[in-house]
Design a protein around this motif. Structure first.
Motif, PDB file in Angstrom:
ATOM      1  N   GLU A 140       0.858  -1.182   0.000  1.00 11.83           N
ATOM      2  CA  GLU A 140       0.000   0.000   0.000  1.00 11.83           C
ATOM      3  C   GLU A 140       0.899   1.238   0.000  1.00 11.83           C
ATOM      4  OE1 GLU A 140      -3.290   0.147  -0.213  1.00 11.83           O
ATOM      5  OE2 GLU A 140      -3.467  -2.035  -0.317  1.00 11.83           O
ATOM      6  N   ALA A 158       2.969  -3.462   9.926  1.00 16.54           N
ATOM      7  CA  ALA A 158       2.620  -2.469   8.902  1.00 16.54           C
ATOM      8  C   ALA A 158       3.867  -1.768   8.378  1.00 16.54           C
ATOM      9  CB  ALA A 158       1.631  -1.448   9.476  1.00 16.54           C
ATOM     10  N   TYR A 204       2.524  -1.093   4.659  1.00 17.58           N
ATOM     11  CA  TYR A 204       1.084  -0.888   4.603  1.00 17.58           C
ATOM     12  C   TYR A 204       0.724   0.553   4.974  1.00 17.58           C
ATOM     13  CZ  TYR A 204       0.523  -5.999   4.524  1.00 17.58           C
ATOM     14  OH  TYR A 204       0.557  -7.312   4.195  1.00 17.58           O
ATOM     15  N   LYS A 205      -0.447   0.973   4.532  1.00 13.19           N
ATOM     16  CA  LYS A 205      -0.947   2.294   4.895  1.00 13.19           C
ATOM     17  C   LYS A 205      -1.235   2.354   6.394  1.00 13.19           C
ATOM     18  CE  LYS A 205      -3.083   3.744   0.563  1.00 13.19           C
ATOM     19  NZ  LYS A 205      -4.337   4.137  -0.099  1.00 13.19           N
ATOM     20  N   TRP A 251      -4.303   0.626   7.950  1.00 14.47           N
ATOM     21  CA  TRP A 251      -4.421  -0.826   8.033  1.00 14.47           C
ATOM     22  C   TRP A 251      -4.569  -1.304   9.472  1.00 14.47           C
ATOM     23  CZ3 TRP A 251      -0.939  -4.412  10.236  1.00 14.47           C
ATOM     24  CH2 TRP A 251      -1.201  -5.755   9.946  1.00 14.47           C
ATOM     25  N   ALA A 271      -7.992  -0.751  10.694  1.00 14.69           N
ATOM     26  CA  ALA A 271      -8.932  -1.675  10.056  1.00 14.69           C
ATOM     27  C   ALA A 271      -8.903  -3.045  10.735  1.00 14.69           C
ATOM     28  CB  ALA A 271      -8.603  -1.810   8.569  1.00 14.69           C
ATOM     29  N   ILE A 272      -7.698  -3.518  11.058  1.00 18.29           N
ATOM     30  CA  ILE A 272      -7.574  -4.814  11.725  1.00 18.29           C
ATOM     31  C   ILE A 272      -8.181  -4.758  13.129  1.00 18.29           C
ATOM     32  CG2 ILE A 272      -5.935  -6.489  12.670  1.00 18.29           C
ATOM     33  CD1 ILE A 272      -6.162  -6.661   9.691  1.00 18.29           C
ATOM     34  N   GLY A 298     -10.071  -5.043   6.392  1.00 14.01           N
ATOM     35  CA  GLY A 298      -8.620  -5.122   6.375  1.00 14.01           C
ATOM     36  C   GLY A 298      -8.086  -6.457   5.940  1.00 14.01           C
ATOM     37  N   TYR A 333      -5.316  -6.846   3.277  1.00 11.71           N
ATOM     38  CA  TYR A 333      -3.961  -6.426   3.550  1.00 11.71           C
ATOM     39  C   TYR A 333      -3.146  -7.560   4.171  1.00 11.71           C
ATOM     40  CZ  TYR A 333      -5.978  -1.756   3.142  1.00 11.71           C
ATOM     41  OH  TYR A 333      -6.611  -0.654   2.715  1.00 11.71           O
TER      42      TYR A 333
END
Length: 461
Positions: free
Chosen positions: A348, A433, A438-439, A442, A445-446, A457, A460
Motif C-alpha cells: 500500500e 505495517a 502498509y498504509k 491498516w 482496520a484490523i 482489512g 492487507y
C-alpha cells in the motif's frame, strides 16, 4: 500506432482529473514493466499537439535513450538536452537530463508540463531546483516505487497519487511474467554499518565480494537458469568486475558495465547481451532503473539493501514478458527478499511520511530449508515441495552455506496471515505495517475488525 491498455488509460484519466481540480503535481504509480514510459508519452503527445511546451526529465542516460526511442516510434518530434547531444531548444518537446537542464534553466523556454521520470528522486538538489523554477507548470511524476529511503513522503511534492494495478494483478493478466524465487536461508548483515539509511558500501563489499559467494552464484546460475540471460547486481564496481571474471572463468560469457565506461562501449556490451552473445551482465547501480530489456530471464542479487525501492526495481528487471519466456528466475544471494518480501506482495503506497524504525528493531522472518530438496518455506509440519519432514520438529534446520532454495509463495502468504493473527497488541500490528509498507489505516482496520468480528482489512493480511 500505440494503443494504451485500459489501466494505462485509467492512470492518465486520473492525472487529467487531478489537473481539472487545480492540483499542480500528480504522481502516477505503476509497477516496473507496466508501461510508465508509454503512458507518459501519450500525455506528452496530447499536450504538445495543443501547443504546450513539454519536458520529460530523467537522471540516467539509459532512461533518456529509452524515452527518445519511444517518442520516435510514436512520431513525437523532440529535442534532447543532455551531454553528448546537440540541443534544439525550439522543439516543443524536450527530453532532458536532470543534471544538464538544471544548469541551463535560464536559457530554456519555460515549460507548461514537466514529467519527472523515476520521481522518487525528487528532493535531490538538482531535481528540486527544476521543480521550484516553474511554479506555473503542471507536474507529473512517474515511479514504480514512491518510497524514499529517508522516510520522507512524496506528498511533500505531489498533491495526489494515482495507483496502477498491483504486480500480482499484472502477472495474472499476463502483462508481467510469472517468477520463481530462490533465496538463502540467512544473510548476516549485523556487523555492517549503516550510512545514509543503507548499508555502508565498503563494509558491504567486504562481506559480499568473496570468491566463495560469487562461486555459489555461478553454481546456482548453472543449476537453475543455465543458458538464460541474467543481470547481476553488485555492491561496487570492483565487486561487479569480480563477478564477471568468475563467470567467464567458468565458461559462462559475462561482461561488466559501469557508468564510467564510454557510452559506445557500454552500448556494445548491452547489444551483445540482447543478442545472447553475453549471458550475464554485471553492474553496480546502473540497471536498477531504466534498463528495459524484456529478454532478461533472470536477476542475480548480490547486493543487500535496506531500500525497498532499490530491491523492487532490481527484481522488476526480470519480470517483463517476452516471446518464449515462460517465467523469470530470481536468485537472491543477498537475502533482500527475506527483508522486503515477495515481488507481488500487496503493498500500500502512500504520499505520507513514514515512521522511522527504531535502531534495535529488526524484521522478523522465520524460514525453514528442506534438506532433501532445498526448498525454502515458512514453518510447516513438512516441506510443501517434496513432503519431507524435518529431522527435528523442535529446532530450526541448520543452514547450508551457499545453498539457494525456492521460496514457496503460498506458504509465505499463509505465514503472513498467521503473523497478523498472532499479533496481540497495536504495537505488534504497527511493526508489521512498517515492515510490509502498509498504509497507516491498516492497523485501525484490523483492530476494528477484531472488535466487531468483521473482515475489514482482510485484503492487507
Amino acid at each position: 500506432m500505440i494503443i494504451l491498455r485500459p489501466y494505462q488509460e485509467a492512470l492518465l484519466n486520473g492525472a487529467r482529473q487531478g489537473f481539472r481540480e487545480r492540483k499542480r503535481a500528480i504522481l502516477l504509480q505503476l509497477a516496473t514493466g507496466g508501461g510508465k514510459t508509454v503512458s507518459g508519452s501519450k500525455m506528452i503527445e496530447g499536450s504538445s499537439a495543443k501547443g504546450l511546451v513539454c519536458w520529460w526529465l530523467a537522471h540516467r542516460r539509459e532512461l533518456i535513450t529509452q524515452t527518445s526511442k519511444t517518442f520516435a516510434a510514436m512520431g513525437i518530434q523532440h529535442g534532447i538536452i543532455a551531454g553528448g547531444h546537440s540541443s534544439d531548444p525550439h522543439k516543443r518537446v524536450q527530453i532532458g537530463s536532470v543534471q544538464t537542464v538544471a544548469r541551463r534553466l535560464d536559457c530554456l523556454p519555460p515549460p507548461d508540463l514537466i514529467i519527472f521520470d523515476e520521481c522518487h528522486h525528487l528532493g535531490a538538489s538538482q531535481w528540486q531546483k527544476i521543480f521550484d523554477a516553474f511554479p506555473d507548470a503542471k507536474i507529473v511524476g512517474l515511479t514504480a516505487t514512491p518510497w524514499r529511503l529517508d522516510g520522507k513522503g512524496l506528498g511533500n511534492w505531489f498533491q495526489e497519487m494515482v495507483n496502477g494495478p498491483t504486480v500480482a494483478e499484472l502477472i495474472a493478466e499476463g502483462s508481467l511474467s510469472r517468477y520463481r524465487l530462490f533465496a538463502p536461508t540467512q544473510i548476516d548483515t549485523a556487523a555492517i554499518k549503516i550510512q545514509a539509511g543503507d548499508f555502508k558500501k565498503d563494509d558491504l563489499a567486504s562481506v559480499m565480494d568473496k570468491p566463495s559467494i560469487t562461486g555459489d552464484a555461478v553454481q546456482h546460475y548453472r543449476k537453475l537458469c543455465n543458458g538464460k540471460r541474467a543481470v547481476a547486481f553488485a555492491v561496487n564496481v570492483e565487486h561487479s568486475q569480480h563477478i564477471a571474471a568468475q563467470f567467464n572463468a567458468n565458461s559462462i560469457p559475462a561482461e561488466h558495465v559501469d557508468g564510467s565506461m564510454h557510452s559506445d562501449a557500454r552500448d556494445a556490451a548491452i547489444a551483445r547481451f540482447i543478442a545472447g552473445e553475453t549471458l550475464v551482465l554485471t553492474n553496480c547501480e546502473l540497471f536498477g532503473e531504466g534498463f528495459d530489456v524484456p529478454a532478461i530471464e533472470a536477476v542475480i542479487l548480490l547486493r543487500p539493501t535496506k531500500s525497498l525501492s532499490l530491491h523492487l526495481q532490481q527484481v522488476g528487471r526480470a519480470l517483463r514478458p517476452a516471446p518464449g519466456k515462460s517465467e523469470a528466475i530470481i536468485l537472491d544471494h543477498a537475502g533482500n527478499s527475506m527483508v522486503h518480501g515477495l515481488p507481488d506482495d500487496d503493498r500500500e503506497w502512500s504520499l505520507a511520511d513514514r515512521e522511522k524504525r527504531k535502531k534495535d528493531e529488526k524484521a522478523s522472518v522465520t524460514i525453514k530449508t528442506c534438506m532433501e530438496c532445498f526448498h525454502v518455506y515458512r514453518p510447516a509440519p513438512k516441506c510443501p515441495q517434496c513432503g519431507q519432514q524435518p529431522a527435528s520438529q523442535g529446532r530450526e534446520i541448520e543452514q547450508r552455506d551457499g545453498e539457494l532454495a525456492e521460496v514457496d509463495v503460498a506458504a509465505k502468504r499463509k505465514e503472513q496471515r498467521r503473523e497478523v493473527g498472532n499479533a496481540r497488541t497495536r504495537e505488534d500490528l504497527e511493526r508489521i505495517a512498517r515492515e510490509r509498507g502498509y498504509k497507516p489505516g491498516w492497523v485501525n482496520a484490523i483492530m476494528n475488525a477484531r472488535q466487531g468480528g468483521g473482515l475489514a482489512g482482510r485484503r492487507y493480511a
